[in-house]
Design a protein around this motif. Structure first.
Motif, PDB file in Angstrom:
ATOM      1  N   ILE A   1      90.026  17.868   6.602  1.00  0.00           N
ATOM      2  CA  ILE A   1      88.750  18.184   7.256  1.00  0.00           C
ATOM      3  C   ILE A   1      88.702  17.487   8.604  1.00  0.00           C
TER       4      ILE A   1
ATOM      5  N   VAL B   1      85.905  16.740  11.735  1.00  0.00           N
ATOM      6  CA  VAL B   1      84.486  16.804  12.106  1.00  0.00           C
ATOM      7  C   VAL B   1      84.304  16.236  13.508  1.00  0.00           C
TER       8      VAL B   1
ATOM      9  N   ALA C   1      77.144  19.433  15.887  1.00  0.00           N
ATOM     10  CA  ALA C   1      78.281  18.976  15.082  1.00  0.00           C
ATOM     11  C   ALA C   1      79.082  20.189  14.624  1.00  0.00           C
ATOM     12  N   SER C   2      80.386  20.005  14.484  1.00  0.00           N
ATOM     13  CA  SER C   2      81.265  21.058  13.958  1.00  0.00           C
ATOM     14  C   SER C   2      82.127  20.463  12.860  1.00  0.00           C
ATOM     15  N   ARG C   3      82.271  21.214  11.771  1.00  0.00           N
ATOM     16  CA  ARG C   3      83.090  20.780  10.637  1.00  0.00           C
ATOM     17  C   ARG C   3      84.080  21.882  10.292  1.00  0.00           C
TER      18      ARG C   3
ATOM     19  N   GLU D   1      87.219  22.811   7.790  1.00  0.00           N
ATOM     20  CA  GLU D   1      87.986  22.460   6.604  1.00  0.00           C
ATOM     21  C   GLU D   1      89.216  23.356   6.547  1.00  0.00           C
TER      22      GLU D   1
ATOM     23  N   HIS E   1      89.467  13.614   8.108  1.00  0.00           N
ATOM     24  CA  HIS E   1      89.483  13.193   6.703  1.00  0.00           C
ATOM     25  C   HIS E   1      90.772  13.638   6.026  1.00  0.00           C
TER      26      HIS E   1
ATOM     27  N   ASN F   1      78.953  18.571   3.598  1.00  0.00           N
ATOM     28  CA  ASN F   1      78.980  19.891   4.226  1.00  0.00           C
ATOM     29  C   ASN F   1      77.605  20.567   4.245  1.00  0.00           C
TER      30      ASN F   1
ATOM     31  N   ILE G   1      78.877  14.463   6.989  1.00  0.00           N
ATOM     32  CA  ILE G   1      79.103  15.899   7.152  1.00  0.00           C
ATOM     33  C   ILE G   1      80.365  16.324   6.405  1.00  0.00           C
ATOM     34  N   ALA G   2      81.418  15.516   6.512  1.00  0.00           N
ATOM     35  CA  ALA G   2      82.669  15.831   5.827  1.00  0.00           C
ATOM     36  C   ALA G   2      82.462  15.874   4.319  1.00  0.00           C
TER      37      ALA G   2
ATOM     38  N   ALA H   1      79.533  11.718  10.855  1.00  0.00           N
ATOM     39  CA  ALA H   1      80.650  12.644  10.650  1.00  0.00           C
ATOM     40  C   ALA H   1      81.174  12.569   9.222  1.00  0.00           C
TER      41      ALA H   1
END
Length: 304
Positions: free
Chosen positions: A160, A162, A278-280, A282, A155, A189, A185-186, A182
């Protein structure tokens, strides 16, 4: 414990509550930030316990699938200009490729790996980039998935990153499903992927906050305990919808949850999909950035 104007400002940014109420909360809690957040929530002033780490460092969050391995990394630098530097971007992509090739156990192990396509370690290549670009550069964190189907999303040019990991049944293309999840999620969060991940400690804390809020509300305080418990149960349902990805309303279609969207979309394609992980990341999340006064810095350099 003493607190400063910066602490008041930080609490305000965490909670969205006015300056005077933040100052009072810190006074009442002897400057303890966590207790101040709880104090404001109990007063019904702070809407959420969630504390978004401030974007306080520059660089790039990057996600990709490399040789079948889903990877997301964050690499920090001193200025936002670096994220647009082609050499820096290539370095970040090389870090992701190194993760995919070596599957390191932790950051220390990654830094000791041979950087993709070179005889240098990641640490040595990072040092080379510092010399080339002229800024402090640091590989901060990474995650990867080797099983299932991973879908990456980046993003705002690396603000970001994801990575969504899916278990897929049937010969179907789940790229669009993964990207939609995704993006959700972005944007939002979520604290948890599913309500099953919410621990009893978290639920107990939420119940405590809700009950104290009711005690502080004259209209609610007089209600019977059974009624209060019923209200709390209803509010916990809302808590799941706000904090758990699969229970959240799907941003593109508020009539279904994210879980329903995944199921419906997979069925329409002739298969089945389960969100596994999932992994995010930032960029700069949780890192305190040094505030520079450039006018003062220039004055010092000029000897004024």
């Amino acid at each position: 414990m003493a607190f400063t104007a910066k602490d008041v400002q930080a609490l305000r940014e965490m909670t969205g509550v006015g300056m005077m109420d933040c100052k009072k909360a810190l006074t009442e809690t002897d400057g303890d930030m966590n207790k101040a957040v709880e104090y404001l929530r109990e007063k019904g002033l702070a809407a959420s316990q969630k504390k978004a780490g401030r974007i306080a460092a520059e660089g790039m969050a990057y996600a990709a699938v490399v040789d079948g391995v889903g990877v997301v990394v964050e690499v920090n630098a001193e200025t936002d200009f670096v994220a647009k530097n082609e050499k820096f971007v290539d370095f970040v992509k090389g870090v992701a490729a190194t993760v995919a090739a070596n599957k390191p156990a932790d950051l220390e192990a990654l830094m000791a790996c041979k950087y993709a396509g070179t005889d240098l370690t990641v640490t040595e290549q990072q040092q080379e980039m510092v010399l080339v670009i002229g800024e402090n550069i640091k590989v901060r964190r990474f995650a990867f998935y080797t099983e299932g189907v991973s879908v990456p999303y980046i993003h705002a040019g690396g603000k970001i990153g994801v990575l969504v990991n899916l278990e897929v049944t049937g010969d179907i293309d789940v790229t669009e499903i993964g990207k939609d999840v995704a993006m959700q999620i972005a944007a939002l969060n979520p604290r948890f992927l599913d309500k099953s991940e919410v621990s009893q400690d978290v639920l107990d804390e939420e119940k405590k906050i809700m009950l104290v809020q009711m005690e502080n509300d004259p209209k609610m305080a007089a209600k019977p305990e059974k009624v209060k418990e019923g209200i709390v149960a209803g509010k916990l349902g809302k808590f799941y919808k706000e904090n758990c990805l699969l229970q959240q309303e799907f941003v593109k279609d508020g009539s279904v949850s994210v879980e329903q969207y995944i199921q419906n979309s997979a069925k329409a394609l002739g298969g089945a999909v389960t969100l596994k992980a999932a992994s995010r990341f930032e960029k700069g999340e949780g890192i305190e950035k040094k505030q520079e006064n450039f006018a003062e810095e220039i004055a010092k350099q000029l000897g004024k």
